[in-house]
Design an enzyme around this catalytic site. Structure first.
Site, PDB file in Angstrom:
ATOM      1  N   GLU A  22       0.834  -1.203   0.000  1.00  0.00           N
ATOM      2  CA  GLU A  22       0.000   0.000   0.000  1.00  0.00           C
ATOM      3  C   GLU A  22       0.876   1.265   0.000  1.00  0.00           C
ATOM      4  O   GLU A  22       0.619   2.216  -0.740  1.00  0.00           O
ATOM      5  CB  GLU A  22      -0.893  -0.032   1.253  1.00  0.00           C
ATOM      6  CG  GLU A  22      -2.072   0.902   1.222  1.00  0.00           C
ATOM      7  CD  GLU A  22      -2.982   0.670   0.027  1.00  0.00           C
ATOM      8  OE1 GLU A  22      -3.487   1.671  -0.490  1.00  0.00           O
ATOM      9  OE2 GLU A  22      -3.153  -0.512  -0.401  1.00  0.00           O
TER      10      GLU A  22
ATOM     11  N   SER B 136      19.965  -8.294  -6.580  1.00  0.00           N
ATOM     12  CA  SER B 136      18.932  -8.560  -7.580  1.00  0.00           C
ATOM     13  C   SER B 136      19.257  -9.648  -8.611  1.00  0.00           C
ATOM     14  O   SER B 136      18.351 -10.355  -9.037  1.00  0.00           O
ATOM     15  CB  SER B 136      18.574  -7.274  -8.331  1.00  0.00           C
ATOM     16  OG  SER B 136      18.300  -6.232  -7.438  1.00  0.00           O
TER      17      SER B 136
ATOM     18  N   HIS C 291       4.649 -10.191  -9.518  1.00  0.00           N
ATOM     19  CA  HIS C 291       6.085 -10.376  -9.305  1.00  0.00           C
ATOM     20  C   HIS C 291       6.599  -9.285  -8.364  1.00  0.00           C
ATOM     21  O   HIS C 291       7.311  -9.537  -7.408  1.00  0.00           O
ATOM     22  CB  HIS C 291       6.859 -10.331 -10.622  1.00  0.00           C
ATOM     23  CG  HIS C 291       8.329 -10.134 -10.426  1.00  0.00           C
ATOM     24  ND1 HIS C 291       9.135 -11.111  -9.882  1.00  0.00           N
ATOM     25  CD2 HIS C 291       9.140  -9.062 -10.646  1.00  0.00           C
ATOM     26  CE1 HIS C 291      10.376 -10.640  -9.792  1.00  0.00           C
ATOM     27  NE2 HIS C 291      10.397  -9.406 -10.245  1.00  0.00           N
ATOM     28  N   SER C 292       6.223  -8.051  -8.676  1.00  0.00           N
ATOM     29  CA  SER C 292       6.610  -6.911  -7.841  1.00  0.00           C
ATOM     30  C   SER C 292       5.614  -5.809  -8.129  1.00  0.00           C
ATOM     31  O   SER C 292       4.676  -5.990  -8.909  1.00  0.00           O
ATOM     32  CB  SER C 292       8.020  -6.427  -8.203  1.00  0.00           C
ATOM     33  OG  SER C 292       7.983  -5.752  -9.456  1.00  0.00           O
TER      34      SER C 292
END
Lengths: 350, 380
Positions: free
Chosen positions: B57, B143, B272-273
């Site tokens: 959020e 990453s 995924h993101s």
């Protein structure tokens, strides 16, 4: 040091990979691979948390640099790895991250590219990305680089510039046996990951007095190996012997050359080069790697920034051609002595 | 002459303990979990859900730049953490914050990282969810995919040489198994006999690529045998199965000083993101099915409640409590200053080299001339 042409003759006589010479010659005088071997012995002896590994390292390595180490220190500290460069470097990073000295060998610098991601995205950023909670400073990656007379595309390359674009690692290249031992020990003990390129042409051919004791030579310090007043020449590794011959040749025409061995390419010693150029007013950089995007471009730009008003002629570069490293055309590709002599003359007479 | 078939005759079975209704499956052996551990596991799974919901959020409101949820994989996270000891070294991918949570990383510490505050252990240098904690034996997330796997073999080799009674646990997703580093990591671990447990969260999706376009093998578990690595397939949405499998695997890894591969089957319920909208490539009903009927948190809750270790009232109270905690952590992190400018240059090397001190000096002069160009919450 012998000239490149005589090196080539001896190189052909010896052939690549045959071992006719022992690890030491007369007292104290040893070749470059033996100096590396001594440094590795010393590193393993002085730190029980140090490890040496890579492809074919167990039996002594294809260039004999790891001869005798497994017998002396055991197979758990000196060992073969599977044939997988990204695995070797990844494994080494993990080992180093646990507070060990991980000394990894990549058999030829030409084969380091599968490990490029591990070096660039992992090793180089390990400390920074963790806020200094983790580091792999104990990592040293050794790899033979450069021309050898018959290496073609894949046994000849000089990939140092790729690594010089990566903050977080150091790049070190020795010019001969004595330098190799001291710089390698410094690289192994430096708290940062180091890529250490060894001039493989000189493994057997460069022979000099090397102290037997444990000694280190400082990183990021260049060395003036020949003093002169008309032009500064900057190089590293095997190319220095060619440049030295060019200096001797130019001297016959009354040109006094100052020759600098950079030794550490990043972070590099700008001050020594700057001071020399402020004295001579001219700069020539020479390396075997292709000229475009080579580290010579970086040196050239930095020195123009710092010494613009003192420069009496454009900075010049004598480097490899922008072709893949060729086999039969190697003598054409190389930044040879006469190419350098010509460049010295035209720079001085600009 | 006989060619080996490309597929085994039968698919590798999946180890399960609880069915979808939270009832123990008949004859399924599993490790007993006491009330204290079970409740802690459940509470951690709920905390992870609340954390994910509120951080997601916060990203949507533009307060943080990026987020990535663990939704659907809470059981793999928490049950694995519960089955390990704090000495076990974890090399995560990026969907395993539950390990940190279990080990005591505070909600405020999560918030500090995602907001890149001056108290972020990573000093504000990485995108959100790139957590790391030396104290909690949890390597900092990076990453690139699968790079941690060969590193895990090296870390494990160090534990082995030091004679430690601990192992390494390295995580990866199904997509990671296609990377060269997956091969490198498993092969090195097998050959070096390194005490490392590779846990593959097979959640069906690598961003938009389904596993049918990732590999043609019977999932991931089958790959272990090719490397000479013992392996097990487990229902990753079954907390008791994950707990039991990881306990058993850990014991074997340490006793035998050899690697093990665990394939935990799950489903990535979230996108995924925050940079991804997964409804573009998979049906909403499928996502809903995995969120509700097959969700790991609900299933474990049924079992815990049936044991009378948890009530609906506990549920309301606990969720409310965590919500407040997370919201206040977000508020505090939102107001906190960023790390100072010095941290831009430190830690690139062990010591500051001259090129960086020159660049720092030059940047500071630029800031003096153009202060309006730079963020005000970074102390210069």
């Amino acid at each position: 040091m012998a000239s490149r042409s005589s090196l080539r003759r001896i190189g052909r006589l010896l052939g690549c990979g045959s071992s006719r010479r022992g690890l030491s010659t007369e007292a104290g005088r040893i070749n470059l691979f033996s100096a590396i071997n001594q440094a590795l012995h010393t590193a393993l002896e002085t730190d029980p948390r140090s490890y040496v590994f890579g492809e074919d390292v167990g039996f002594g390595g294809v260039f004999r640099c790891t001869t005798g180490l497994a017998d002396r220190f055991g197979k758990s500290r000196v060992f073969n790895t599977p044939l997988c460069e990204q695995g070797i470097v990844g494994f080494a990073i993990g080992l180093a991250a646990m507070g060990n000295r991980a000394i990894a060998e990549i058999q030829f610098a030409d084969y380091i590219f599968p490990a490029f991601d591990q070096i660039v995205n992992e090793a180089a950023k390990f400390r920074y990305r963790s806020g200094n909670q983790f580091n792999c400073g104990g990592l040293t990656i050794r790899a033979p680089y450069g021309a050898v007379g018959h290496g073609g595309h894949y046994h000849s390359q000089s990939p140092e510039a790729f690594f010089c674009h990566v903050p977080g690692i150091k790049v070190v290249i020795p010019r001969g046996p004595r330098q190799a031992k001291g710089l390698l020990l410094s690289s192994i003990r430096d708290p940062n990951p180091v890529v250490f390129f060894e001039p493989k042409w000189l493994y057997r051919l460069a022979v000099e007095e090397v102290p037997e004791e444990d000694y280190m030579l400082p990183l990021s310090e260049a060395e003036v190996i020949r003093e002169g007043s008309d032009i500064t020449l900057v190089g590293w590794g095997a190319q220095l012997s060619v440049m030295e011959q060019a200096c001797v040749e130019a001297e016959k025409d009354g040109i006094s050359c100052e020759l600098i061995d950079l030794k550490t390419l990043i972070p590099w010693d700008k001050e020594t080069v700057e001071a020399s150029v402020n004295k001579t007013g001219r700069l020539l950089v020479s390396h075997e790697a292709p000229i475009t995007g080579g580290f010579g471009a970086e040196i050239s730009a930095s020195i123009v920034e710092r010494c613009f008003l003192r420069l009496e002629s454009p900075v010049t570069r004598v480097c490899g051609l922008d072709t893949p490293f060729p086999l039969v055309f190697e003598p054409f590709y190389m930044p040879t002595k006469n190419k350098i002599v010509d460049a010295i003359k035209s720079t001085v007479n600009y | 002459m006989k060619f080996i078939s490309e597929y085994p005759e039968k698919r590798i079975p999946c180890y399960r303990v609880l069915d979808d209704e939270g009832y123990p499956i008949a004859n399924s052996m599993y490790e007993q979990v006491n009330k204290e551990t079970a409740v802690k596991m459940y509470e951690n799974m709920v905390t992870l859900q609340v954390l994910d919901a509120l951080f997601y959020e916060a990203q949507r409101q533009g307060r943080i730049s990026f987020y990535l949820t663990t939704t659907g994989e809470e059981a793999i996270n928490i049950a694995t953490a519960a089955a390990l000891t704090p000495d076990d070294v974890v090399l995560p991918q990026y969907r395993e914050p539950g390990i940190l949570l279990w080990r005591g990383f505070t909600v405020q510490e999560f918030a500090n990282q995602c907001f890149g505050t001056k108290h972020d252990l990573g000093k504000g240098r990485q995108m959100p969810v790139h957590y790391g904690s030396e104290k909690l034996n949890y390597f900092t997330v990076s990453s690139p995919i699968a790079t941690q796997l060969p590193q895990a073999a090296g870390v494990a080799y160090s534990l082995k040489m030091d004679g430690k009674r601990a192992c390494v646990v390295a995580f990866a997703g199904d997509g990671a198994t296609s990377e060269g580093d997956f091969h490198a990591g498993l092969n090195f671990a097998a050959v070096m006999e390194a005490p490392v447990m590779f846990i593959c969260r097979n959640n069906g999706w690598a961003i938009s690529t389904p596993i049918s376009e990732q590999f043609r093998s019977d999932g991931v578990v089958i790959k272990g045998q090719a490397y000479g690595i013992r392996s097990i397939r487990v229902d990753g949405n079954d907390a008791l199965a994950v707990y039991s499998a990881i306990r058993a695997a850990r014991e074997m890894v340490i006793r035998e000083q050899k690697p093990i591969l665990v394939e935990a089957l799950s489903y990535r319920v979230g996108h995924h993101s925050t940079s991804d909208d997964s409804t573009k490539y998979r049906p909403l009903q499928e996502i809903d099915h995995w969120r509700t009927a097959r969700g790991p948190v609900g299933r474990f809750r049924k079992w815990v409640q049936r044991n009378e270790w948890w009530t609906d009232r506990d549920e309301d109270e606990f969720r409310g409590h965590v919500r407040k905690q997370v919201l206040s952590a977000i508020q505090a992190a939102d107001k906190m200053d960023k790390p100072s400018l010095t941290e831009l240059f430190s830690d690139v090397y062990h010591e500051l080299p001259s090129n960086l001190s020159e660049q720092e000096k030059s940047l500071r002069e630029t800031i003096k001339r153009h202060p309006q160009e730079f963020p005000v919450d970074v102390a210069v």
